[in-house]
Design a protein around this motif. Structure first.
Motif, PDB file in Angstrom:
ATOM      1  N   VAL A 107      15.977   3.937 -72.537  1.00 66.28           N
ATOM      2  CA  VAL A 107      15.916   2.821 -71.511  1.00 66.28           C
ATOM      3  C   VAL A 107      14.639   3.564 -70.746  1.00 66.28           C
ATOM      4  CG1 VAL A 107      16.784   3.021 -68.704  1.00 66.28           C
ATOM      5  CG2 VAL A 107      18.272   2.927 -69.726  1.00 66.28           C
ATOM      6  N   VAL A 108      13.709   3.059 -70.701  1.00 66.43           N
ATOM      7  CA  VAL A 108      12.612   3.419 -70.839  1.00 66.43           C
ATOM      8  C   VAL A 108      11.774   3.041 -68.730  1.00 66.43           C
ATOM      9  CG1 VAL A 108      11.116   3.051 -73.131  1.00 66.43           C
ATOM     10  CG2 VAL A 108      11.322   1.325 -71.289  1.00 66.43           C
ATOM     11  N   TYR A 109      12.702   2.734 -67.821  1.00 65.89           N
ATOM     12  CA  TYR A 109      12.035   2.760 -66.682  1.00 65.89           C
ATOM     13  C   TYR A 109      13.080   2.132 -65.793  1.00 65.89           C
ATOM     14  CZ  TYR A 109      10.547   0.429 -62.604  1.00 65.89           C
ATOM     15  OH  TYR A 109      10.066   0.317 -60.972  1.00 65.89           O
ATOM     16  N   ILE A 110      13.302   3.232 -64.386  1.00 73.63           N
ATOM     17  CA  ILE A 110      13.865   2.641 -63.547  1.00 73.63           C
ATOM     18  C   ILE A 110      13.396   2.997 -62.259  1.00 73.63           C
ATOM     19  CG2 ILE A 110      15.980   4.806 -62.710  1.00 73.63           C
ATOM     20  CD1 ILE A 110      16.649   5.762 -64.865  1.00 73.63           C
ATOM     21  N   HIS A 111      13.397   1.541 -61.694  1.00 63.51           N
ATOM     22  CA  HIS A 111      12.804   1.679 -60.317  1.00 63.51           C
ATOM     23  C   HIS A 111      13.489   2.350 -59.367  1.00 63.51           C
ATOM     24  CE1 HIS A 111      12.625  -0.826 -56.504  1.00 63.51           C
ATOM     25  NE2 HIS A 111      10.995  -0.818 -57.416  1.00 63.51           N
ATOM     26  N   GLU A 112      11.694   3.168 -58.870  1.00 63.03           N
ATOM     27  CA  GLU A 112      12.788   3.931 -57.231  1.00 63.03           C
ATOM     28  C   GLU A 112      13.797   3.875 -56.582  1.00 63.03           C
ATOM     29  OE1 GLU A 112       9.495   2.695 -53.982  1.00 63.03           O
ATOM     30  OE2 GLU A 112       9.229   4.166 -55.460  1.00 63.03           O
ATOM     31  N   ARG A 113      14.574   2.276 -56.623  1.00 64.10           N
ATOM     32  CA  ARG A 113      15.913   2.070 -55.524  1.00 64.10           C
ATOM     33  C   ARG A 113      17.244   2.354 -56.233  1.00 64.10           C
ATOM     34  NH1 ARG A 113      14.365  -1.793 -50.560  1.00 64.10           N
ATOM     35  NH2 ARG A 113      16.350  -1.031 -50.465  1.00 64.10           N
ATOM     36  N   ALA A 114      16.379   2.218 -57.890  1.00 66.98           N
ATOM     37  CA  ALA A 114      17.930   1.809 -58.691  1.00 66.98           C
ATOM     38  C   ALA A 114      18.964   3.065 -58.528  1.00 66.98           C
ATOM     39  CB  ALA A 114      17.382   1.146 -59.442  1.00 66.98           C
ATOM     40  N   VAL A 115      18.588   4.623 -58.045  1.00 67.47           N
ATOM     41  CA  VAL A 115      19.864   4.935 -58.247  1.00 67.47           C
ATOM     42  C   VAL A 115      20.406   5.132 -57.329  1.00 67.47           C
ATOM     43  CG1 VAL A 115      20.050   7.470 -58.422  1.00 67.47           C
ATOM     44  CG2 VAL A 115      18.919   6.607 -60.296  1.00 67.47           C
ATOM     45  N   GLU A 116      19.779   5.240 -56.169  1.00 64.30           N
ATOM     46  CA  GLU A 116      20.667   4.888 -55.037  1.00 64.30           C
ATOM     47  C   GLU A 116      21.460   3.654 -54.853  1.00 64.30           C
ATOM     48  OE1 GLU A 116      19.400   6.140 -50.018  1.00 64.30           O
ATOM     49  OE2 GLU A 116      18.693   5.918 -51.838  1.00 64.30           O
ATOM     50  N   ASN A 117      20.523   2.659 -55.113  1.00 61.68           N
ATOM     51  CA  ASN A 117      21.744   1.363 -54.920  1.00 61.68           C
ATOM     52  C   ASN A 117      22.772   1.274 -55.581  1.00 61.68           C
ATOM     53  OD1 ASN A 117      19.243   0.537 -53.137  1.00 61.68           O
ATOM     54  ND2 ASN A 117      18.521  -0.978 -54.044  1.00 61.68           N
ATOM     55  N   LEU A 118      22.894   1.562 -57.297  1.00 62.36           N
ATOM     56  CA  LEU A 118      23.616   1.650 -58.410  1.00 62.36           C
ATOM     57  C   LEU A 118      24.778   2.150 -57.862  1.00 62.36           C
ATOM     58  CD1 LEU A 118      24.244  -0.272 -60.592  1.00 62.36           C
ATOM     59  CD2 LEU A 118      23.404   1.770 -61.902  1.00 62.36           C
ATOM     60  N   VAL A 119      24.430   3.396 -57.513  1.00 62.63           N
ATOM     61  CA  VAL A 119      25.743   4.259 -57.394  1.00 62.63           C
ATOM     62  C   VAL A 119      25.863   4.351 -55.646  1.00 62.63           C
ATOM     63  CG1 VAL A 119      25.969   7.408 -56.250  1.00 62.63           C
ATOM     64  CG2 VAL A 119      24.339   6.419 -58.166  1.00 62.63           C
ATOM     65  N   ARG A 120      25.485   3.652 -54.421  1.00 62.43           N
ATOM     66  CA  ARG A 120      25.826   2.989 -53.653  1.00 62.43           C
ATOM     67  C   ARG A 120      26.914   1.935 -53.763  1.00 62.43           C
ATOM     68  NH1 ARG A 120      21.609   5.283 -50.066  1.00 62.43           N
ATOM     69  NH2 ARG A 120      23.177   7.378 -48.969  1.00 62.43           N
ATOM     70  N   ALA A 121      26.788   1.026 -54.677  1.00 66.49           N
ATOM     71  CA  ALA A 121      27.274   0.346 -55.629  1.00 66.49           C
ATOM     72  C   ALA A 121      28.839   0.424 -55.763  1.00 66.49           C
ATOM     73  CB  ALA A 121      27.165  -0.996 -55.882  1.00 66.49           C
ATOM     74  N   ARG A 122      28.938   1.971 -56.811  1.00 72.05           N
ATOM     75  CA  ARG A 122      30.006   1.505 -57.357  1.00 72.05           C
ATOM     76  C   ARG A 122      30.483   2.699 -55.955  1.00 72.05           C
ATOM     77  NH1 ARG A 122      32.528   1.065 -61.880  1.00 72.05           N
ATOM     78  NH2 ARG A 122      33.613   0.932 -59.727  1.00 72.05           N
ATOM     79  N   ILE A 123      29.724   3.583 -55.200  1.00 70.27           N
ATOM     80  CA  ILE A 123      31.293   4.026 -54.307  1.00 70.27           C
ATOM     81  C   ILE A 123      31.844   2.789 -53.693  1.00 70.27           C
ATOM     82  CG2 ILE A 123      30.985   5.444 -52.476  1.00 70.27           C
ATOM     83  CD1 ILE A 123      29.044   7.334 -54.034  1.00 70.27           C
ATOM     84  N   GLN A 124      31.510   2.089 -52.969  1.00 69.75           N
ATOM     85  CA  GLN A 124      31.590   1.209 -51.495  1.00 69.75           C
ATOM     86  C   GLN A 124      32.523  -0.100 -53.296  1.00 69.75           C
ATOM     87  OE1 GLN A 124      28.557  -0.914 -50.857  1.00 69.75           O
ATOM     88  NE2 GLN A 124      26.969   0.847 -50.118  1.00 69.75           N
ATOM     89  N   MET A 125      32.679  -0.071 -54.638  1.00 69.62           N
ATOM     90  CA  MET A 125      33.335  -0.866 -54.785  1.00 69.62           C
ATOM     91  C   MET A 125      34.243  -0.131 -56.371  1.00 69.62           C
ATOM     92  SD  MET A 125      31.278  -4.389 -55.302  1.00 69.62           S
ATOM     93  CE  MET A 125      29.434  -3.365 -55.947  1.00 69.62           C
TER      94      MET A 125
END
Length: 288
Positions: A107-125
């Motif tokens: 994985v050679v790029y992570i958008h600056e909002r990716a971790v926060e958005n993905l983890v929050r979605a994980r917690i909410q679902m």
């Protein structure tokens, strides 16, 4: 931490060439308080990968949040390729309050909002087995990107199949995808690649697991024992067998973007380009 959950980013580790790019984004997000620990699960050969192993040890000495993890002792999977051993890593992931973010070492790029958005979605679902970001160079993601008008169909249509002839096997198509993403990164318009909604993935839909978020509480409660996957091949467990057993679809999250460098079918095309050098320059800027 994110919403009182510890976040562990982990990688089946083996290739310094690309991991040296990924680690810059992980360092950025540790500094921002989004990631608590980074684990390198050492999926390496003792002979022929000396430089890769040395680099991982250097990182462990440099950063107190970087941890080396090893295959459990006493388990023999026979004469299987080392990729099959990654399913054993989940025996480490049984903290019920943690979110585990799995990333391929290319994985050679992570958008600056990716971790926060993905983890929050994980917690909410909490019900799905896995929640995936929009992964550039992933066949099923390319299918939905075309469906939403983000990737031209003129490049070749991509079906809803993880080893689609264009989305997985076509190196020229992968080059165009990376060029598209890089143009958005350089223009500051990556959010234009967001999907207009999250997409559920029918239980049993195989999906290339280059990046996904999962819950320690799920692994802690597995019937075979904490972190014991049945079957022990991680892609089959997370995208086919466990979703079928629960009847709950996995989720493709529309507002988190990462980039996966290459499948084996694409090496010859991508290695002739300067794309990886461009990704490396961007990663250096992320921690500058």
């Amino acid at each position: 931490m994110i919403d009182n959950h510890r976040v562990v980013a982990w990688t089946p580790y083996g290739r310094v060439r690309t991991y040296s790019i990924l680690i810059k984004y992980l360092e950025r997000d540790v500094r921002r308080g989004l990631i608590d620990e980074v684990w390198a699960y050492m999926n390496t050969d003792s002979v022929g990968q000396e430089d890769d192993i040395a680099y991982a040890h250097e990182l462990a000495e440099q950063f107190d949040w970087f941890k080396l993890k090893h295959r459990p002792e006493g388990i023999d999977l026979g004469n299987l390729p080392k990729q099959r051993y990654t399913g054993l890593a989940f025996r480490e992931m049984t903290d019920p309050d943690a979110v585990y973010l799995r990333l391929d070492d290319d994985v050679v790029y992570i958008h600056e909002r990716a971790v926060e958005n993905l983890v929050r979605a994980r917690i909410q679902m909490p019900a799905p087995t896995a929640i995936f970001p929009v992964i550039i160079n992933n066949a099923i993601c390319s299918h939905f990107l075309q469906h939403c008008g983000k990737v031209p169909r003129e490049w070749g249509e991509v079906g809803l199949y993880c080893m689609d002839s264009n989305g997985w096997a076509n190196g020229a198509f992968a080059v165009k995808l990376h060029e598209l993403l890089l143009s958005h990164i350089e223009a500051g318009t990556v959010e234009d690649l967001y999907l207009y909604q999250d997409f559920p993935l029918q239980p049993g839909t195989q999906f290339s697991v280059s990046c996904f978020a999962s819950l320690g509480s799920m692994y802690a409660g597995l019937p075979g024992g904490p972190g014991v996957l049945i079957p022990d091949e991680e892609e089959s467990f997370h995208t086919i067998h466990h979703p079928l057993s629960t009847g709950v679809p996995n989720i493709l999250r529309g507002d988190a973007v990462v980039s996966h460098w290459t499948f084996m079918t694409q090496h010859a095309f991508l290695n002739q380009t300067d794309l990886l050098d461009r990704y490396r320059e961007l990663a250096d800027k992320a921690v500058a």
